[in-house]
Design a protein around this motif. Sequence first.
Motif, PDB file in Angstrom:
ATOM      1  N   PHE A  88       0.922  -1.228   0.058  1.00 29.20           N
ATOM      2  CA  PHE A  88       0.045   0.027   0.030  1.00 29.20           C
ATOM      3  C   PHE A  88       0.876   1.300  -0.039  1.00 29.20           C
ATOM      4  N   VAL A  89       1.959   1.307   0.727  1.00 26.52           N
ATOM      5  CA  VAL A  89       2.435   2.508   0.928  1.00 26.52           C
ATOM      6  C   VAL A  89       3.359   2.891  -0.140  1.00 26.52           C
ATOM      7  N   ALA A  90       4.095   1.951  -0.879  1.00 23.00           N
ATOM      8  CA  ALA A  90       4.830   2.386  -2.069  1.00 23.00           C
ATOM      9  C   ALA A  90       4.308   2.966  -3.326  1.00 23.00           C
ATOM     10  N   PRO A  91       3.134   2.485  -3.585  1.00 26.84           N
ATOM     11  CA  PRO A  91       2.414   3.131  -4.716  1.00 26.84           C
ATOM     12  C   PRO A  91       1.810   4.251  -4.403  1.00 26.84           C
ATOM     13  N   LYS A  92       1.395   4.451  -3.074  1.00 23.80           N
ATOM     14  CA  LYS A  92       0.703   5.829  -2.626  1.00 23.80           C
ATOM     15  C   LYS A  92       1.719   6.851  -2.764  1.00 23.80           C
ATOM     16  N   LEU A  93       2.916   6.474  -2.253  1.00 22.64           N
ATOM     17  CA  LEU A  93       4.193   7.425  -2.291  1.00 22.64           C
ATOM     18  C   LEU A  93       4.277   8.226  -3.412  1.00 22.64           C
ATOM     19  N   LEU A  94       4.125   7.578  -4.489  1.00 18.69           N
ATOM     20  CA  LEU A  94       4.330   8.091  -6.065  1.00 18.69           C
ATOM     21  C   LEU A  94       3.640   9.384  -6.251  1.00 18.69           C
ATOM     22  N   SER A  95       2.553   9.575  -5.730  1.00 20.13           N
ATOM     23  CA  SER A  95       1.815  10.948  -5.692  1.00 20.13           C
ATOM     24  C   SER A  95       2.038  11.960  -5.015  1.00 20.13           C
ATOM     25  N   GLU A  96       3.220  11.876  -4.140  1.00 19.18           N
ATOM     26  CA  GLU A  96       3.663  12.885  -3.281  1.00 19.18           C
ATOM     27  C   GLU A  96       4.462  13.846  -4.125  1.00 19.18           C
ATOM     28  N   LYS A  97       4.343  15.256  -3.577  1.00 23.63           N
ATOM     29  CA  LYS A  97       4.993  16.300  -4.419  1.00 23.63           C
ATOM     30  C   LYS A  97       6.412  16.035  -4.552  1.00 23.63           C
ATOM     31  N   TRP A  98       6.973  15.539  -3.526  1.00 31.61           N
ATOM     32  CA  TRP A  98       8.450  15.338  -3.798  1.00 31.61           C
ATOM     33  C   TRP A  98       8.939  14.122  -4.563  1.00 31.61           C
ATOM     34  N   CYS A  99       8.105  13.440  -4.899  1.00 33.18           N
ATOM     35  CA  CYS A  99       8.358  12.166  -5.586  1.00 33.18           C
ATOM     36  C   CYS A  99       8.229  12.589  -7.295  1.00 33.18           C
ATOM     37  N   ASN A 100       9.190  12.694  -7.893  1.00 36.38           N
ATOM     38  CA  ASN A 100       9.248  13.217  -9.227  1.00 36.38           C
ATOM     39  C   ASN A 100       9.928  12.117 -10.093  1.00 36.38           C
ATOM     40  N   GLY A 101      10.351  11.228  -9.553  1.00 39.06           N
ATOM     41  CA  GLY A 101      11.264  10.280 -10.091  1.00 39.06           C
ATOM     42  C   GLY A 101      10.515   8.907  -9.778  1.00 39.06           C
ATOM     43  N   ARG A 102      11.365   7.881  -9.747  1.00 43.48           N
ATOM     44  CA  ARG A 102      11.085   6.301  -9.468  1.00 43.48           C
ATOM     45  C   ARG A 102      11.110   6.161  -7.668  1.00 43.48           C
ATOM     46  N   ILE A 103      10.414   5.063  -7.565  1.00 45.37           N
ATOM     47  CA  ILE A 103      10.379   4.594  -6.182  1.00 45.37           C
ATOM     48  C   ILE A 103      11.008   3.182  -6.491  1.00 45.37           C
ATOM     49  N   ILE A 104      12.132   2.882  -5.541  1.00 43.42           N
ATOM     50  CA  ILE A 104      12.862   1.451  -5.397  1.00 43.42           C
ATOM     51  C   ILE A 104      12.112   0.828  -4.144  1.00 43.42           C
ATOM     52  N   LEU A 105      11.443  -0.345  -4.345  1.00 45.33           N
ATOM     53  CA  LEU A 105      10.940  -1.037  -3.111  1.00 45.33           C
ATOM     54  C   LEU A 105      12.085  -2.360  -3.139  1.00 45.33           C
ATOM     55  N   LEU A 106      12.784  -2.413  -1.996  1.00 42.03           N
ATOM     56  CA  LEU A 106      13.766  -3.612  -1.910  1.00 42.03           C
ATOM     57  C   LEU A 106      13.169  -4.744  -1.080  1.00 42.03           C
ATOM     58  N   GLN A 107      13.175  -5.913  -1.677  1.00 44.13           N
ATOM     59  CA  GLN A 107      12.854  -7.213  -0.902  1.00 44.13           C
ATOM     60  C   GLN A 107      13.961  -8.180  -0.816  1.00 44.13           C
ATOM     61  N   PRO A 108      14.007  -8.799   0.269  1.00 47.31           N
ATOM     62  CA  PRO A 108      15.242  -9.789   0.463  1.00 47.31           C
ATOM     63  C   PRO A 108      15.217 -10.942  -0.141  1.00 47.31           C
ATOM     64  N   ARG A 109      14.054 -11.536  -1.004  1.00 52.77           N
ATOM     65  CA  ARG A 109      13.879 -12.571  -1.778  1.00 52.77           C
ATOM     66  C   ARG A 109      13.221 -12.473  -3.231  1.00 52.77           C
ATOM     67  N   ARG A 110      13.579 -13.283  -3.988  1.00 53.19           N
ATOM     68  CA  ARG A 110      13.122 -13.107  -5.400  1.00 53.19           C
ATOM     69  C   ARG A 110      11.740 -13.718  -5.328  1.00 53.19           C
ATOM     70  N   LEU A 111      11.371 -14.293  -4.680  1.00 49.75           N
ATOM     71  CA  LEU A 111       9.803 -14.718  -4.773  1.00 49.75           C
ATOM     72  C   LEU A 111       8.933 -13.622  -4.094  1.00 49.75           C
ATOM     73  N   ALA A 112       9.589 -13.051  -3.010  1.00 50.01           N
ATOM     74  CA  ALA A 112       8.449 -11.838  -2.514  1.00 50.01           C
ATOM     75  C   ALA A 112       8.643 -10.546  -3.446  1.00 50.01           C
ATOM     76  N   ALA A 113       9.745 -10.506  -4.124  1.00 53.66           N
ATOM     77  CA  ALA A 113       9.590  -9.460  -4.912  1.00 53.66           C
ATOM     78  C   ALA A 113       8.736  -9.379  -5.969  1.00 53.66           C
ATOM     79  N   LYS A 114       8.663 -10.786  -6.921  1.00 51.37           N
ATOM     80  CA  LYS A 114       7.777 -11.087  -7.850  1.00 51.37           C
ATOM     81  C   LYS A 114       6.436 -10.855  -7.456  1.00 51.37           C
ATOM     82  N   MET A 115       6.093 -11.552  -6.117  1.00 56.20           N
ATOM     83  CA  MET A 115       4.674 -11.418  -5.700  1.00 56.20           C
ATOM     84  C   MET A 115       4.223 -10.020  -5.226  1.00 56.20           C
TER      85      MET A 115
END
Length: 820
Positions: A36-63
């Motif tokens: 929920f948090v990561a996609p919501k932050l995309l609309s904030e004024k300071w966010c004019n670029g990309r957001i990187i969401l880091l996950q500890p495992r491949r499976l968790a990243a894809k899901m």
Amino acid sequence: MNLPPIAHIYDDIAKAMGHHQNLVLIAPPGAGKTTFVAPKLLSEKWCNGRIILLQPRRLAAKMAASFIASQLGEDVGHNVGYITRLDKKTSPQNRLIVMTQGVFRNMLIDDPELHNISAILFDEVHERGLDNDFNLALCLQVQSVFRTDLRILAMSATMDGAGFAKILGDAPILESQGKAHRLNHHYLGRRGELSIEDDIILAVKRAMMDHPNQGGIGSDMLIFLPGVGEIERTAERLSAIYNAEQFSILPLHGSQSPQEQKTALSADKNGRRKIILATNIAETSLTIDNVNIVIDSGMTRRPRFDRQSGLMRLSTERASMASCDQRAGRAARQMEGHCYRLWEKSGNGGLLPLEPAEILESDLSALMLDCAKWGEADPSLLDWLDAPPRAGLDAARAMLYALGAIDQNGGITTHGHNIGALPLPVSLAHMILLAATSGQAEQAAILALILQEKRLNGGRDDLEYGFASAKNNKSSYAQSALQMAKNWAKIATSLVDAVSPKLPLAGLLAQAFPDMVAKKRMGDDPKYISAGGKEYRLRDGSAHIGADWLVIGQASGRASSATILSAMAIDETALISCCAGHFTSKTEVNFDQGSGKILAVEQQYFGQIKLNRRPIQKIDEADSLSIWAKLVKKNGIEIFNWDDKGRAFLARCAFAGLDQVSGENLIANMDAWLPILVENKKSLDQIKSHDLINAVRNILSWDEGQQLENLAPAYFTPPAGGEYAIDYSNGDPSVTLRVQACFGLKEHPLLGVKKIPIRLLLTSPAGRPIQTTLDLPGFWQGSWHDVAKEMRGRYPKHAWPDDPTIAIASLKTKKALNRN
């Protein structure tokens, strides 16, 4: 659309991220922090670029990427993408990219200013992986040097919030409540007489009895076990108990293909009740539909780096309380849940509260190289949650220097840059680059692949077999992995020139890791000694039983008893062709205790492996002297054959106060006398007592020699003439002689300027003692009369005068004396 619990504090999150660079967010499993948090932050004024969401495992990243994209009503690859080591779905339109820590590390080092990146979200930071801590340290430096506008958000359900807030510059901490689904804990205890698999079976039966299947709603089980072996054994036991028509028993671990993992996570097509057996891959970031029962063994496997052996080993240990809470949270993400724990409730106090930092127990060579590439030769200067141990950094620095990846000052070399260009562990990248010089980068890349991906190695410890198995594997997973290996090879080929002759496959491994070449020890035991000096052993049933030479690809365990997990056989001819420079010979000179001789051999080596040897007749004098010196230092001067004369000489020196001739000082100053003694001598039998006396005399000055003769003369000459050796061995001088030799002496004989009396041991003509005295005049005047009377009867041929002080001193009989 139902909003997750974390939505209730999102305004606080947005405000904090707007006013601060960094934020710590603590939210329980299922609260929505990941999705929920990561996609919501995309609309904030300071966010004019990309957001990187880091996950500890491949499976968790894809899901996570798939779930977020579905919530946005689109496919992965549009606004949301993901990148893992083996797979990616990205496009120029991506605003949010979910990636694993290792992928981000490489991206960050290549682009330290993080162009077009507005925020980095570190998810599941409680796991304290090495890449997680390293990436956080680098991002903090990026913030301070290049990007004061960069936002960092650290998130977890069970983190050390205060510790993370401190390292993030006293960042604010926000906490969210989870869903109001009740979670019930059941403590079953651990039955020590049972295996972990059998204990799990009892827990499953208990859970089945407590929660029978009711229409398939909320009935699936998730069981946490430490490793794949336990999963396979438990699955075998469960399959013998539960009907396959009603139950689907599924493993879930990191070495599975994506399709196998997807099957474990998806609802059963036939409506069967699922029992999922998982490692800690399912511990965080995953919501598995229809699971409301968790059974937790309480155990986990942690990588431990044995710096003595240079090997990583997996250690089965108790999970931390934080991990156990994460596991339990999987049961109550969608409904009321139940967690069955295989320990007593009182045992919670004995668990580590948080996961230990991997940086404290890991091989730090990749970190050290990345830091050198980053421009920081000393990683300890970065801001760390837990600083890397100095011993680990020193070992990593030594390894990188040996590979030619860094110079003496810790600066990265061309080869180091080339290693860093490959998204691989340092050692494997080094292997591929070396293989590229013989035009065999692709072969080495496939070898590197199967050394990392166990499911591609054919299930044996023979890497030759695994290589062929991987090349012939037509599954989509294998084909994707092989394409990745080809990409590695392409990069390596572009970096170096092919100038060397081709090598056999085992030669590629040996060339890169000569220390891992191993030779079988004598006997039937499958033990090997490596060129690096470590001992290894094959597992039972190994394909390499009986092989004389091996190149070890993987091993696990401690330095004294590491187990070979994968290897290739190699013959000595091939070894010479790829590692000729590692065959050496050395002249070894040693003392043979049995023969008492110094012997020399030419010993051949491969690294630290001893090969053939041949005797050498001519021994260098310097080598010989070194052996004699070691013997004297270890055994003292008693190592030599001191006869009575030699021991008497040492006793004289001691009596004369010549301390430099004491055993202790002779050892300390052996350079003054030992070279003279042992010149051209190679055995104890060649060193005679007179040689010893002459060598020791050599350290005395002329004055000290005079002191010896004056204070401790070797002989006493009585009135009868002749020389009688003075014995100094008991601390006071004594002489044994016939009483007739002392006739005519009116005073007791004294030694030197100190006038020390000689102890006289007076004997009969037959050599039997008749008197010991330090007062000869007193003897003459006292008991002599009785002694003489007795002796006249026993030895009538010899003189026994009434007054020996005026008698002629002679050892002759009376008759012989009268003739003269």
